[in-house]
Write a protein that holds these residues in place. Structure first.
Motif, short mmCIF file in Angstrom:
data_model
loop_
_atom_site.label_atom_id
_atom_site.label_comp_id
_atom_site.label_asym_id
_atom_site.label_seq_id
_atom_site.Cartn_x
_atom_site.Cartn_y
_atom_site.Cartn_z
N LEU A 157 0.83 -1.20 0.00
CA LEU A 157 0.00 0.00 0.00
C LEU A 157 0.87 1.25 0.00
O LEU A 157 0.58 2.22 -0.71
CB LEU A 157 -0.93 0.00 1.22
N PHE A 158 1.96 1.23 0.78
CA PHE A 158 2.87 2.37 0.79
C PHE A 158 3.53 2.53 -0.57
O PHE A 158 3.65 3.64 -1.08
CB PHE A 158 3.94 2.21 1.87
N ARG A 159 3.95 1.43 -1.17
CA ARG A 159 4.60 1.51 -2.49
C ARG A 159 3.65 2.11 -3.52
O ARG A 159 4.06 2.92 -4.37
CB ARG A 159 5.06 0.12 -2.96
N GLU A 160 2.39 1.73 -3.45
CA GLU A 160 1.43 2.25 -4.42
C GLU A 160 1.29 3.77 -4.29
O GLU A 160 1.32 4.49 -5.29
CB GLU A 160 0.07 1.59 -4.20
N GLY A 161 1.16 4.25 -3.06
CA GLY A 161 1.05 5.69 -2.86
C GLY A 161 2.31 6.42 -3.26
O GLY A 161 2.26 7.48 -3.90
N ALA A 183 9.95 -5.58 -2.74
CA ALA A 183 9.42 -5.84 -1.39
C ALA A 183 10.52 -6.24 -0.42
O ALA A 183 10.30 -6.31 0.78
CB ALA A 183 8.35 -6.93 -1.44
N THR A 184 11.73 -6.50 -0.96
CA THR A 184 12.87 -6.88 -0.11
C THR A 184 14.12 -6.17 -0.60
O THR A 184 14.17 -5.66 -1.74
CB THR A 184 13.13 -8.40 -0.15
N CYS A 185 15.13 -6.19 0.23
CA CYS A 185 16.40 -5.58 -0.15
C CYS A 185 17.02 -6.30 -1.34
O CYS A 185 17.55 -5.69 -2.25
CB CYS A 185 17.36 -5.59 1.04
#
Length: 216
Positions: free
Chosen positions: A11-15, A34-36
């Motif tokens: 959700l944060f990535r989308e925003g 989603a990961t390093c």
């Protein structure tokens, strides 16, 4: 322009992805991770990444480990840390290992964009939580290093220098974009960074100031 956005919350990535589009008028490619490790793989596959935005805490790594691992693999890519924490020790830690900025997730969208533009223009972003408080000896040393960097005669990134050379040749944005394989929106972002770094207001002044500083 290509930006790696690494955060384990979709959700944060989308925003953040929608916000980042404002940097280049839609001419921004956001590579989500989603990961390093996924962030490092993106950088492996895309040699023209301009910036990496890394969450401070992701699965498989702790604290500043992702910054350390990412920079070990791709030291040429500027790194900015995103975090829900506003801890001064966290800010100090990421700066110590070479990050060029620390943006608390509580920041407004305008602050986040301004911070990213500053880093893209060759600067370093420190949040007010650091700047408004007395610095300890380690932080004072960092601040001194940043001040010295700001006084250096050459303050442009390699990509900004590419743009500046074509600008000095009298080429318009469209031709500069074509020669560098970038979008016109990305060129505008780099020009804005050049203007800020050289403390000028237009293309002509930029070329004159660059010549004065012997950058051309």
């Amino acid at each position: 322009m290509k930006i790696i956005l690494a955060d384990d919350h979709a959700l944060f990535r989308e925003g953040a992805r929608h916000l980042l589009q404002q940097l280049g008028g839609g001419d921004i490619e956001v590579l989500e991770a989603a990961t390093c490790q996924e962030a490092i793989i993106h950088a492996d596959l895309h040699e023209d990444v301009d910036l990496a935005l890394l969450d401070l805490h992701m699965p498989g790594v702790t604290g500043v480990e992702c910054v350390v691992h990412f920079q070990a693999a791709h030291p040429e890519v500027p790194v900015v840390v995103l975090s829900g924490s506003e801890s001064r020790p966290n800010v100090q830690a990421v700066l110590d290992v070479g990050a060029l900025g620390y943006i608390p997730k509580s920041s407004s969208s305008q602050v986040m964009l301004s911070a990213i533009r500053l880093v893209l223009s060759g600067g370093i972003y420190l949040p007010p939580l650091v700047m408004d408080q007395e610095l300890n000896p380690v932080e004072a040393a960092i601040a001194s290093r940043l001040a010295s960097r700001a006084q250096m005669p050459c303050c442009l990134t390699e990509r900004q220098m590419d743009v500046l050379k074509l600008l000095a040749a009298g080429k318009p944005n469209k031709l500069i974009a074509r020669e560098l394989g970038l979008g016109e929106g990305t060129i505008k972002v780099h020009l804005a960074g050049i203007f800020r770094a050289l403390e000028v207001n237009n293309r002509t002044e930029a070329v004159m100031e660059a010549q004065r500083r012997k950058l051309l």
